[in-house]
Scaffold this motif. Structure first.
Motif, PDB file in Angstrom:
ATOM      1  N   ILE A   7       4.364   7.022   3.131  1.00  0.00           N
ATOM      2  CA  ILE A   7       3.826   6.664   1.784  1.00  0.00           C
ATOM      3  C   ILE A   7       4.451   7.710   0.880  1.00  0.00           C
ATOM      4  O   ILE A   7       5.000   7.250  -0.187  1.00  0.00           O
ATOM      5  CB  ILE A   7       2.255   6.909   1.664  1.00  0.00           C
ATOM      6  CG1 ILE A   7       1.643   5.946   2.656  1.00  0.00           C
ATOM      7  CG2 ILE A   7       1.711   6.865   0.357  1.00  0.00           C
ATOM      8  CD1 ILE A   7       0.000   6.078   2.543  1.00  0.00           C
ATOM      9  N   THR A  63       0.305  12.046  -2.539  1.00  0.00           N
ATOM     10  CA  THR A  63       0.286  12.596  -1.164  1.00  0.00           C
ATOM     11  C   THR A  63       0.512  13.932  -1.291  1.00  0.00           C
ATOM     12  O   THR A  63       0.906  14.697  -2.065  1.00  0.00           O
ATOM     13  CB  THR A  63       1.611  12.085  -0.488  1.00  0.00           C
ATOM     14  OG1 THR A  63       2.602  12.447  -1.249  1.00  0.00           O
ATOM     15  CG2 THR A  63       1.457  10.489  -0.452  1.00  0.00           C
ATOM     16  N   VAL A  79      -3.563   0.284  -0.428  1.00  0.00           N
ATOM     17  CA  VAL A  79      -1.868   0.536  -0.074  1.00  0.00           C
ATOM     18  C   VAL A  79      -1.500  -0.498   0.813  1.00  0.00           C
ATOM     19  O   VAL A  79      -2.086  -0.662   1.934  1.00  0.00           O
ATOM     20  CB  VAL A  79      -1.755   2.149   0.670  1.00  0.00           C
ATOM     21  CG1 VAL A  79      -0.285   2.267   1.070  1.00  0.00           C
ATOM     22  CG2 VAL A  79      -2.156   3.007  -0.346  1.00  0.00           C
ATOM     23  N   LEU A  81       2.033  -1.401   2.759  1.00  0.00           N
ATOM     24  CA  LEU A  81       3.312  -1.014   3.247  1.00  0.00           C
ATOM     25  C   LEU A  81       4.176  -2.098   3.773  1.00  0.00           C
ATOM     26  O   LEU A  81       5.318  -1.802   4.370  1.00  0.00           O
ATOM     27  CB  LEU A  81       3.317   0.199   3.952  1.00  0.00           C
ATOM     28  CG  LEU A  81       2.680   1.422   3.827  1.00  0.00           C
ATOM     29  CD1 LEU A  81       2.351   2.297   4.806  1.00  0.00           C
ATOM     30  CD2 LEU A  81       3.619   2.222   2.559  1.00  0.00           C
TER      31      LEU A  81
END
Length: 247
Positions: A7, A63, A79, A81
């Protein structure tokens, strides 16, 4: 820790692309019928798009991988990805092969590839770049990959048609709408597949003008395939032309 690192890297790519790549765009992708909830046959309501835009944005995601921890400013934020993790997976497999001392290999997951050394005929791996044609498959160009990774992002496999218009699954996180310029596909060659994967998406969102400008600024090897009437035209960055076009 691995998830946090992925991330964090994806967030760095988001910032370097001015938000064109954004791992929080998932709810908008779903709203446009390209997520796990199934397809749609007409564009969604503009008010609903605006509502979801309030819960999208890489600036709302933070993060701290020393802990490791991920924090969301908005509880609705999600989120996704999918435009980065396949490339990351290729890199992980490649790293494992490297650790075993294997010097010749080609790793591919979902169209993202990384090559090292030579193939069985003792020459560099030859990888085909598809022509971005809806409903058919053909090779537009072949490049030789030597110790490099390659990923392509395109609008020609996943889309829907409504009232004579095509709507791509590639959503511009900055607007909430599918891309509408004439770039049909972007291929990026880089050191890591994760970067190539994410940057190909970013450059496709940015389009032929903004995208090519960013590729030149960051010295990225990128090939843009553009729709011009019934033909496909190519534009490439200086690095792509220099390193990947055979005389």
């Amino acid at each position: 820790a691995n998830l946090c690192a992925v991330i964090e890297d994806a967030q760095a790519l988001s910032r370097s692309s001015g938000g064109a790549f954004d791992v929080t765009v998932g709810p908008l992708v779903g709203l446009w019928g390209f997520g796990p909830d199934g397809s749609i046959s007409a564009p969604p309501d503009a008010e609903r798009i605006e509502e979801l835009m309030q819960a999208v944005g890489n600036d709302k995601l933070h993060t701290d991988c020393s802990r490791p921890a991920v924090r969301k400013d908005d509880g609705r934020l999600k989120v996704d990805l999918s435009a980065y993790a396949k490339g990351y997976g290729v890199d992980q497999v490649s790293g494992l092969l490297d650790s075993y001392g294997i010097g010749d290999y080609l790793v591919e997951i979902g169209g993202e590839v990384r090559a090292r050394g030579s193939n069985g005929r003792n020459v560099s791996w030859s990888i085909g770049i598809e022509a971005p044609q809806r409903g058919s498959r053909s090779v537009a160009r072949v490049v030789r990959l030597h110790d490099a990774a390659m990923a392509t992002s395109g609008d020609y496999r996943t889309y829907f048609e409504s009232a004579g218009s095509f709507y791509s699954h590639t959503i511009d996180p900055r607007t909430g709408y599918p891309i509408s310029h004439n770039a049909a596909a972007v291929t990026v060659v880089a050191d890591t597949t994760a970067f190539a994967d994410g940057m190909a998406t970013a450059l496709l969102v940015l389009g032929p003008d903004e995208g090519l400008k960013l590729a030149e600024q960051q010295d990225i090897a990128a090939l843009f395939q553009l729709r011009l009437d019934n033909a496909i035209d190519e534009r490439m960055s200086a690095r792509f032309a220099r390193e990947l076009v055979e005389e």
